[in-house]
Write a protein that holds these residues in place. Structure first.
Motif, mmCIF file in Angstrom:
data_model
loop_
_atom_site.group_PDB
_atom_site.id
_atom_site.type_symbol
_atom_site.label_atom_id
_atom_site.label_comp_id
_atom_site.label_asym_id
_atom_site.label_seq_id
_atom_site.Cartn_x
_atom_site.Cartn_y
_atom_site.Cartn_z
ATOM 1 N N ALA A 39 0.838 -1.196 0.042
ATOM 2 C CA ALA A 39 0.004 -0.296 -0.135
ATOM 3 C C ALA A 39 0.932 1.021 0.012
ATOM 4 N N LEU A 40 2.182 0.974 0.535
ATOM 5 C CA LEU A 40 2.808 2.348 0.866
ATOM 6 C C LEU A 40 3.532 2.518 -0.703
ATOM 7 N N ARG A 41 4.091 1.686 -1.533
ATOM 8 C CA ARG A 41 5.383 1.641 -1.987
ATOM 9 C C ARG A 41 3.792 2.473 -3.492
ATOM 10 N N GLU A 42 2.375 1.554 -3.725
ATOM 11 C CA GLU A 42 1.750 2.027 -3.837
ATOM 12 C C GLU A 42 1.533 3.720 -4.057
ATOM 13 N N ALA A 43 0.852 4.372 -2.660
ATOM 14 C CA ALA A 43 1.451 5.851 -3.071
ATOM 15 C C ALA A 43 2.541 6.794 -3.351
ATOM 16 N N GLY A 44 3.302 5.760 -3.588
ATOM 17 C CA GLY A 44 5.213 6.521 -3.536
ATOM 18 C C GLY A 44 5.409 7.210 -2.971
ATOM 19 N N ALA A 45 5.264 5.894 -1.413
ATOM 20 C CA ALA A 45 5.797 6.833 -0.212
ATOM 21 C C ALA A 45 7.087 6.258 -0.181
ATOM 22 N N PRO A 46 7.954 6.939 1.198
ATOM 23 C CA PRO A 46 9.803 6.767 0.664
ATOM 24 C C PRO A 46 9.301 5.564 2.094
ATOM 25 N N VAL A 47 9.908 4.700 2.561
ATOM 26 C CA VAL A 47 9.239 3.969 3.463
ATOM 27 C C VAL A 47 11.187 3.664 3.764
ATOM 28 N N THR A 48 11.514 3.744 5.614
ATOM 29 C CA THR A 48 12.153 3.462 6.016
ATOM 30 C C THR A 48 11.499 2.293 6.789
ATOM 31 N N ALA A 49 11.537 0.761 6.613
ATOM 32 C CA ALA A 49 11.118 -0.427 7.295
ATOM 33 C C ALA A 49 12.447 -0.140 8.952
ATOM 34 N N VAL A 50 12.080 -1.500 10.076
ATOM 35 C CA VAL A 50 12.574 -1.752 10.948
ATOM 36 C C VAL A 50 11.924 -3.348 11.425
ATOM 37 N N ASP A 51 12.763 -3.963 10.975
ATOM 38 C CA ASP A 51 12.393 -5.566 11.100
ATOM 39 C C ASP A 51 12.451 -5.653 12.326
ATOM 40 N N ILE A 52 11.142 -6.370 12.821
ATOM 41 C CA ILE A 52 10.429 -6.442 14.729
ATOM 42 C C ILE A 52 11.247 -7.823 14.830
ATOM 43 N N LEU A 53 11.836 -8.875 14.196
ATOM 44 C CA LEU A 53 12.130 -10.314 14.323
ATOM 45 C C LEU A 53 13.291 -9.918 15.002
ATOM 46 N N PRO A 54 14.534 -10.164 14.749
ATOM 47 C CA PRO A 54 15.590 -9.934 15.390
ATOM 48 C C PRO A 54 15.087 -9.862 17.175
ATOM 49 N N ASP A 55 14.833 -8.677 17.505
ATOM 50 C CA ASP A 55 14.744 -8.953 19.315
ATOM 51 C C ASP A 55 13.176 -8.786 19.402
#
Length: 125
Positions: A39-55
């Motif tokens: 959804a964010l990609r389709e809206a053209g958003a600049p995305v900073t992702a944080v993976d919550i799985l490591p901790d």
């Protein structure tokens, strides 16, 4: 506040759009995280992702800061937008683009890129 909590808060406040997700944009580990990202990609958003799985403490600290218990969580300009369902509904109705324009400016998608931040170590990719 813990150092991890400070790092999470820093990412939320500094980045235009932050997506706390299971996995990364290159390898989403959860269907809901993938839906929010699309959804964010389709809206053209600049995305900073944080993976919550490591901790596991990332998820705990994030829930305390946001008051939102589930993952993914999408923030725009420091404000919680919601999870996958809300983000997808906003995208489908055209409201997500309006939110992005209001909070980031009309040119928000110019040069939009995806980055990953590791809040445990503080590194950005």
């Amino acid at each position: 506040m813990s150092e991890l909590s400070d790092r999470i808060k820093d990412v939320v406040e500094r980045e235009p759009v932050t997506l706390f997700m299971k996995g990364t944009p290159q390898f989403a580990m959860c269907g809901n995280s993938d839906r929010a990202l699309r959804a964010l990609r389709e809206a053209g958003a600049p995305v900073t992702a944080v993976d919550i799985l490591p901790d596991p403490s990332i998820r705990q600290e994030l829930a305390e800061l946001s008051g939102w218990p589930t993952i993914p969580q999408v923030f725009v300009k420091g404000e919680l937008v919601g999870g996958a369902d809300i983000t997808q509904e906003l995208a489908e109705s055209g409201e997500l683009r309006k939110v992005l324009e209001e909070r980031l400016g009309a040119d928000y998608s110019d040069g939009a890129e995806e980055r990953v931040v590791d809040v445990v170590s503080g590194t950005r990719a």
